[in-house]
Every structure is written in C-alpha cells, then in structure tokens.
Scaffold this motif. Structure first.
Motif, PDB file in Angstrom:
ATOM      1  N   ALA A 111      -6.571 -20.592   7.280  1.00 51.33           N
ATOM      2  CA  ALA A 111      -6.443 -19.379   6.460  1.00 51.33           C
ATOM      3  C   ALA A 111      -5.627 -18.338   7.211  1.00 51.33           C
ATOM      4  CB  ALA A 111      -7.812 -18.819   6.096  1.00 51.33           C
ATOM      5  N   ALA A 112      -4.824 -17.597   6.459  1.00 50.02           N
ATOM      6  CA  ALA A 112      -3.958 -16.578   7.054  1.00 50.02           C
ATOM      7  C   ALA A 112      -4.242 -15.212   6.451  1.00 50.02           C
ATOM      8  CB  ALA A 112      -2.490 -16.938   6.818  1.00 50.02           C
ATOM      9  N   LEU A 113      -4.287 -14.207   7.308  1.00 51.88           N
ATOM     10  CA  LEU A 113      -4.332 -12.821   6.848  1.00 51.88           C
ATOM     11  C   LEU A 113      -2.909 -12.269   6.854  1.00 51.88           C
ATOM     12  CD1 LEU A 113      -7.401 -11.196   8.642  1.00 51.88           C
ATOM     13  CD2 LEU A 113      -7.299 -12.439   6.480  1.00 51.88           C
ATOM     14  N   ILE A 114      -2.566 -11.567   5.775  1.00 46.90           N
ATOM     15  CA  ILE A 114      -1.250 -10.943   5.654  1.00 46.90           C
ATOM     16  C   ILE A 114      -1.449  -9.558   5.065  1.00 46.90           C
ATOM     17  CG2 ILE A 114       1.044 -11.078   4.604  1.00 46.90           C
ATOM     18  CD1 ILE A 114       0.586 -14.116   4.332  1.00 46.90           C
ATOM     19  N   GLY A 115      -0.906  -8.546   5.702  1.00 51.18           N
ATOM     20  CA  GLY A 115      -1.005  -7.189   5.183  1.00 51.18           C
ATOM     21  C   GLY A 115       0.187  -6.843   4.311  1.00 51.18           C
ATOM     22  N   ALA A 116      -0.078  -6.110   3.248  1.00 58.77           N
ATOM     23  CA  ALA A 116       0.992  -5.610   2.371  1.00 58.77           C
ATOM     24  C   ALA A 116       0.787  -4.108   2.194  1.00 58.77           C
ATOM     25  CB  ALA A 116       0.970  -6.320   1.027  1.00 58.77           C
ATOM     26  N   PRO A 117       1.250  -3.302   3.149  1.00 57.14           N
ATOM     27  CA  PRO A 117       0.976  -1.861   3.148  1.00 57.14           C
ATOM     28  C   PRO A 117       1.874  -1.083   2.192  1.00 57.14           C
ATOM     29  CG  PRO A 117       2.255  -2.457   5.084  1.00 57.14           C
ATOM     30  CD  PRO A 117       1.960  -3.741   4.365  1.00 57.14           C
ATOM     31  N   LEU A 118       1.677  -1.294   0.904  1.00 58.17           N
ATOM     32  CA  LEU A 118       2.488  -0.647  -0.126  1.00 58.17           C
ATOM     33  C   LEU A 118       1.587   0.100  -1.100  1.00 58.17           C
ATOM     34  CD1 LEU A 118       5.208  -0.217  -1.655  1.00 58.17           C
ATOM     35  CD2 LEU A 118       4.678  -2.324  -2.908  1.00 58.17           C
ATOM     36  N   SER A 119       1.883   1.379  -1.325  1.00 59.43           N
ATOM     37  CA  SER A 119       1.173   2.118  -2.373  1.00 59.43           C
ATOM     38  C   SER A 119       2.066   3.102  -3.119  1.00 59.43           C
ATOM     39  CB  SER A 119      -0.036   2.862  -1.784  1.00 59.43           C
ATOM     40  OG  SER A 119       0.350   3.756  -0.756  1.00 59.43           O
ATOM     41  N   LYS A 120       3.351   3.104  -2.807  1.00 58.77           N
ATOM     42  CA  LYS A 120       4.258   3.988  -3.535  1.00 58.77           C
ATOM     43  C   LYS A 120       4.398   3.583  -5.000  1.00 58.77           C
ATOM     44  CE  LYS A 120       7.200   5.883   0.113  1.00 58.77           C
ATOM     45  NZ  LYS A 120       6.392   5.472   1.258  1.00 58.77           N
ATOM     46  N   SER A 121       4.063   2.324  -5.326  1.00 61.66           N
ATOM     47  CA  SER A 121       4.180   1.852  -6.700  1.00 61.66           C
ATOM     48  C   SER A 121       2.920   2.101  -7.509  1.00 61.66           C
ATOM     49  CB  SER A 121       4.514   0.353  -6.705  1.00 61.66           C
ATOM     50  OG  SER A 121       3.773  -0.334  -5.718  1.00 61.66           O
ATOM     51  N   SER A 122       1.971   2.842  -6.938  1.00 63.51           N
ATOM     52  CA  SER A 122       0.742   3.162  -7.666  1.00 63.51           C
ATOM     53  C   SER A 122       0.996   4.264  -8.685  1.00 63.51           C
ATOM     54  CB  SER A 122      -0.342   3.609  -6.686  1.00 63.51           C
ATOM     55  OG  SER A 122      -1.530   3.927  -7.362  1.00 63.51           O
ATOM     56  N   ILE A 123       0.427   4.096  -9.890  1.00 55.85           N
ATOM     57  CA  ILE A 123       0.594   5.093 -10.949  1.00 55.85           C
ATOM     58  C   ILE A 123      -0.043   6.416 -10.547  1.00 55.85           C
ATOM     59  CG2 ILE A 123      -0.009   5.659 -13.337  1.00 55.85           C
ATOM     60  CD1 ILE A 123       0.082   2.606 -13.872  1.00 55.85           C
ATOM     61  N   SER A 124      -1.260   6.352  -9.995  1.00 57.81           N
ATOM     62  CA  SER A 124      -1.931   7.548  -9.495  1.00 57.81           C
ATOM     63  C   SER A 124      -1.751   7.629  -7.986  1.00 57.81           C
ATOM     64  CB  SER A 124      -3.423   7.508  -9.848  1.00 57.81           C
ATOM     65  OG  SER A 124      -4.022   6.326  -9.355  1.00 57.81           O
ATOM     66  N   PHE A 125      -2.016   8.800  -7.427  1.00 60.47           N
ATOM     67  CA  PHE A 125      -1.855   8.963  -5.982  1.00 60.47           C
ATOM     68  C   PHE A 125      -2.733   7.964  -5.254  1.00 60.47           C
ATOM     69  CE2 PHE A 125      -3.377  10.613  -1.953  1.00 60.47           C
ATOM     70  CZ  PHE A 125      -2.176  10.822  -1.291  1.00 60.47           C
ATOM     71  N   SER A 126      -2.167   7.305  -4.245  1.00 61.66           N
ATOM     72  CA  SER A 126      -2.920   6.294  -3.518  1.00 61.66           C
ATOM     73  C   SER A 126      -2.454   6.206  -2.078  1.00 61.66           C
ATOM     74  CB  SER A 126      -2.751   4.921  -4.189  1.00 61.66           C
ATOM     75  OG  SER A 126      -3.314   3.896  -3.397  1.00 61.66           O
TER      76      SER A 126
END
Length: 329
Positions: free
Chosen positions: A41-56
């Motif tokens: 099993a692999a952990l992978i981070g995806a640090p993206l929140s600019k595409s959130s409709i509300s502030f995130s």
C-alpha cells in the motif's frame, strides 16, 4: 528515493522513534519508499484546495495527517491484529502549481498513471486535498488498467455540478468522470447524502445517469451494513475493479468540525470505519482517497484523527485480504 514523476518527498519526513521497544507507532512503520523494495500500500498526498467551491484549507491535510503518525500504533485492539506485517510506503506529495488548477489536476492524473504502471499490485491511498482530486486520480488509474471501474462514494453531496458553471472543482468529480467516459453512471454508488446540501436538478441528473443514491436517513433507518452489502452486490454485477472515495463531510458536524461543508444529520464515524474495513478487504478495490479535511477549522485534530482511522481500518481490511497477519507474513 527513486522518484516517480510528479511526486516530491513527503511534506513531513519522519524517522523511527527511540521509545518503548514493545510499541510500534505509525512513524516507525510507514517510511519512504527506497525505489526497490516490494510493498502493498502507498500513501500519496494531494495538497490541493484552490479548486474548492467554499473556502478550504484542505491542502494542509497531508502534512497534519503525517504529523499524527507518532500518536497512533499499528495494533488494532478490536480485531487483535497488528498491521506491522503489511508494508506501507509513503511516496510523497504530488507537485502542485501555485495558481494553475488544471495543471494541478494534470499532475495528479499523471502521477497516478505512473504509479499504476510502475506499481501495478500496490493499493494507492490518496490523502486530499479537496474532492476535485478524485477525478484526475481515477482517470490516471483507469487509463493504465483499462478495466470497467466502479466508484463507491461516501459523501453528503452529489458532486455532479455542471462544469460550465465554474470549471472542475470539488463539486464536479463524479460528473467529470461520467462525462469523460471514465465511469458509467450505473457504476457509481453514493452513500450518505444529506438534505439541504444538494439541489433537485442535480438529483434528477444523477438519477438519469443511473447513479445509485443512499441518504444519511436511509443509513440510520436500515443500517450501514445492509446499505453497503447492497452497494457491493450492485457493483459486483457490472464492474471489474472499484475505487473508494471518503469525503469526510459525510459525517455529522458534531464529529468533524474541520470540514468546509459541515452539516447536521450525517453518518457516524463508526459507520465510516466499518465501510473502510469492508472495502479494504474486498479484492476488487484498487485505490481509495480521503478528502475535504481542513485542519484550519479543526479542534485538537479531531477531523484529521477520524480520517486517520478511516485509513487504518481500510488497511486492516487490506491486511485481512492479503492474509498479512501474524503467522502469514
């Protein structure tokens, strides 16, 4: 570490501790991949929140998630099962562009494509990030595998917003997957939908596409075990493999203050833990993600700790699937 394209080292690099030799913490167990060893099993981070409709601030989740590794052990007391024989490696974070959201989605898609090519037997576990990341991740996997893939989604929301009204966002991943032909509507199951969090028009669209919908009220009345059994039976009839996505806002706001879209009447953490373990044990599940955790809005890491337990219960199921328990190493 032999770097996979579009991936950089983890946002937090940890080393095994010098504590009690009778206790194995996640920080002792989950290490960076050296580019050669075999693992499951692999952990992978995806640090993206600019595409959130509300502030995130969901881009912070992968870092806070890793910071908690020293707070948990590998031992599942309920099942008397130690996860230690399961080999889990951290592949790091997907590189994100500062302002270009389509470029971020491109990077996620191609990172998952590379992982599927190079590590075909590894189960990727994606730490979001907002829910927009599910669309490119699943697209990258499906391009390599070429199989009919199903989606089981735990979410208060349909995520079928019209992309013409604002581009691809955390409200569009399911619609994007169907419109691009990665998924068929009849191969999507959504569990945990809440009232006053969706629209009639989008419900009609989802039903017309053949999406199977279960509300949080149905879960309360019928029980999560019954609902999940129905969902699995439905997917078994049609698909070759399954992707599981856990939007943590499916839970009640009393349990998860650190999600952008809090709301009452959601599922309980125990519901989600049960589902995570069952799906981890199911041999058709090839990947999973956990999305929409905003550490900025959390208290004492309550929400991140729940997403950590979702992962650990999923890995419990995976260890059972692979019979990687003591005596079966």
């Amino acid at each position: 570490m032999n770097q996979i394209p579009y991936l950089q080292r983890p946002s937090l690099v940890y080393t095994p501790g010098q504590g009690d030799p009778n206790v194995t913490r996640l920080s002792d167990w989950i290490t960076e991949w050296d580019g050669n060893e075999l693992f499951q099993a692999a952990l992978i981070g995806a640090p993206l929140s600019k595409s959130s409709i509300s502030f995130s601030g969901a881009h912070m989740h992968p870092t806070v998630f890793r910071q908690l590794f020293s707070a948990f052990t590998t031992y599942n007391f309920e099942d008397d099962l130690d996860l230690l024989p399961l080999r889990v490696r951290d592949l790091g974070d997907i590189v994100m562009h500062t302002t270009d959201i389509p470029q971020c989605h491109h990077n996620i898609e191609h990172a998952f494509e590379e992982v599927a090519k190079r590590l075909p037997t590894v189960v990727p576990c994606l730490i979001g990030g907002d829910h927009s990341i599910t669309y490119p991740a699943l697209t990258g996997l499906q391009r390599v595998r070429g199989e009919r893939i199903g989606l089981i989604q735990f979410d208060a929301h349909l995520d079928v917003r019209d992309t013409a009204s604002g581009g691809r966002s955390n409200g569009t991943p399911v619609r994007s997957l169907m419109e691009t032909g990665v998924l068929r509507g009849e191969d999507v199951v959504n569990i945990g939908l809440r009232s006053f969090a969706n629209s009639k028009q989008y419900r009609t669209y989802a039903e017309q596409q053949g999406v199977t919908l279960y509300t949080a009220k149905q879960v309360r009345e019928r029980g999560i075990q019954t609902i999940l059994e129905e969902a699995i039976a439905r997917l078994k009839m049609n698909v070759d493999v399954v992707y599981a996505t856990f939007d943590i806002d499916v839970l009640d706001q009393s349990d998860v203050p650190g999600v952008p879209a809090i709301g009452p009447g959601g599922l309980s953490p125990l519901d989600l833990f049960y589902c995570a373990e069952v799906l981890g044990a199911w041999d058709r599940v090839i990947a999973m993600d956990m999305v929409c955790v905003d550490p900025n809005r959390d208290t004492r890491d309550r929400t991140t700790r729940i997403s950590m337990h979702v992962l650990l219960y999923f890995l419990t199921g995976l260890a059972k699937r692979l019979k990687l328990t003591p005596g079966h190493v």
